[in-house]
Design a protein around this motif. Structure first.
Motif, short mmCIF file in Angstrom:
data_model
loop_
_atom_site.label_atom_id
_atom_site.label_comp_id
_atom_site.label_asym_id
_atom_site.label_seq_id
_atom_site.Cartn_x
_atom_site.Cartn_y
_atom_site.Cartn_z
N GLU A 1 0.81 -1.22 0.00
CA GLU A 1 0.00 0.00 0.00
C GLU A 1 0.85 1.28 0.00
N THR A 2 1.92 1.30 0.80
CA THR A 2 2.75 2.50 0.93
C THR A 2 4.08 2.41 0.18
N ASN A 3 4.44 1.18 -0.24
CA ASN A 3 5.72 0.92 -0.92
C ASN A 3 6.92 1.15 0.00
N LEU A 4 6.68 1.14 1.32
CA LEU A 4 7.76 1.32 2.29
C LEU A 4 8.27 -0.04 2.77
N PRO A 5 9.55 -0.12 3.14
CA PRO A 5 10.09 -1.37 3.68
C PRO A 5 9.49 -1.65 5.07
N ILE A 6 9.19 -2.90 5.34
CA ILE A 6 8.65 -3.30 6.65
C ILE A 6 9.38 -4.55 7.14
N GLU A 7 9.28 -4.76 8.43
CA GLU A 7 9.84 -5.96 9.03
C GLU A 7 8.70 -6.80 9.58
N LEU A 8 8.81 -8.11 9.39
CA LEU A 8 7.74 -9.01 9.83
C LEU A 8 8.33 -10.19 10.60
N GLY A 9 7.81 -10.45 11.79
CA GLY A 9 8.17 -11.64 12.54
C GLY A 9 7.01 -12.62 12.46
N ALA A 10 7.31 -13.90 12.42
CA ALA A 10 6.24 -14.89 12.29
C ALA A 10 6.67 -16.21 12.91
N ASN A 11 5.67 -16.99 13.34
CA ASN A 11 5.93 -18.35 13.80
C ASN A 11 4.69 -19.20 13.56
N GLY A 12 4.87 -20.50 13.70
CA GLY A 12 3.75 -21.40 13.46
C GLY A 12 4.17 -22.85 13.60
N GLU A 13 3.48 -23.73 12.90
CA GLU A 13 3.79 -25.15 12.96
C GLU A 13 3.55 -25.80 11.61
N TYR A 14 4.08 -27.02 11.46
CA TYR A 14 3.91 -27.76 10.22
C TYR A 14 3.90 -29.26 10.53
N GLU A 15 3.52 -30.06 9.54
CA GLU A 15 3.43 -31.50 9.72
C GLU A 15 3.92 -32.19 8.45
N VAL A 16 4.84 -33.16 8.60
CA VAL A 16 5.40 -33.85 7.44
C VAL A 16 5.33 -35.36 7.61
N GLN A 17 5.42 -36.05 6.46
CA GLN A 17 5.42 -37.51 6.42
C GLN A 17 6.36 -37.94 5.31
N ILE A 18 7.04 -39.07 5.49
CA ILE A 18 7.96 -39.56 4.47
C ILE A 18 7.19 -40.03 3.24
N LYS A 19 7.59 -39.53 2.08
CA LYS A 19 6.97 -39.92 0.81
C LYS A 19 7.89 -40.83 0.01
N GLU A 20 9.17 -40.48 -0.06
CA GLU A 20 10.16 -41.27 -0.81
C GLU A 20 11.28 -41.67 0.14
N PRO A 21 11.23 -42.90 0.68
CA PRO A 21 12.21 -43.33 1.69
C PRO A 21 13.67 -43.20 1.25
N ARG A 22 13.96 -43.58 0.02
CA ARG A 22 15.36 -43.57 -0.43
C ARG A 22 15.91 -42.15 -0.51
#
Length: 217
Positions: free
Chosen positions: A99-120
């Protein structure tokens, strides 16, 4: 009757988050066998060399060509386990407000979930010869990938969706859904992992940036 060793998962106390477990076997008898359950795949490494990727069943560990092999590593990899882990920015992301074209700083956190698809691929890229590789090391590696990729992906989404700085905090779940497909492709291509979910739990802009942005408006 000749001595015979049969290796199974029964001796391990596994949880739903255990994507893999390694078992080292020294000086096995020539008739040794390994049992792989329906819930797992397995990889055999003989004296440091990957030999076979095994699906469910019972297999002899050695064949006629195997001679003088002293060490066998068996990597069991779960087909069903999902690893749930947290991520968070160590430093603030450097972005530009649409909107303003100004530089900003952003902090973020969260979570994720993974599973093996290709063992090798998972073994070759992540586990490898590191006999002490564990879930903590895996989380650290994936955290690094997320943090290196999330800044350009968020910046791309801001441009394409024309998001303002208020959108970044108020529409974080929508933003996560926009970032997810590209991040999932990276996890698949680089590590042989399925990324089941990616959540931005919190996104925040420092007070000094908010003052600057409000003044510009």
């Amino acid at each position: 009757m000749a001595k015979q060793t049969i290796i199974t998962l029964e001796n391990f106390e596994l949880t739903n988050n255990d994507l893999f477990v390694r078992r080292c076997c020294m000086n096995l008898d020539k008739n040794a066998q390994v049992i792989v359950e329906e819930t797992h795949s397995a990889i055999l490494i003989k004296d440091g060399q990957i030999m076979d990727t095994l699906s469910a069943g019972k297999y002899p560990i050695f064949n006629k060509e195997d001679k003088n092999i002293s060490r066998v590593d068996i990597i069991y990899m779960s087909k069903t386990a999902r690893l749930q882990a947290y991520w968070g920015t160590l430093t603030r992301l450097q972005l530009k407000d649409y909107e303003t074209n100004l530089p900003i700083e952003l902090g973020a956190n969260g979570e994720y979930e993974v599973q093996i698809k290709e063992p090798r691929k998972f073994y070759q890229v992540l586990v490898g010869a590191d006999r002490d590789y564990n879930l903590d090391k895996l989380k650290e590696r994936l955290q690094g990938t997320i943090l290196s990729e999330i800044e350009p992906l968020i910046a791309k989404t801001i441009r394409e969706e024309k998001l303002s700085y208020t959108d970044l905090t108020e529409r974080k779940q929508e933003l996560a859904k926009k970032v997810y497909p590209d991040l999932a492709k990276i996890f698949d291509r680089e590590y042989g992992l399925n990324l089941f979910s990616f959540i931005i739990s919190k996104a925040f802009i420092p007070a000094e940036c908010l003052v600057m942005l409000e003044s510009a408006k």
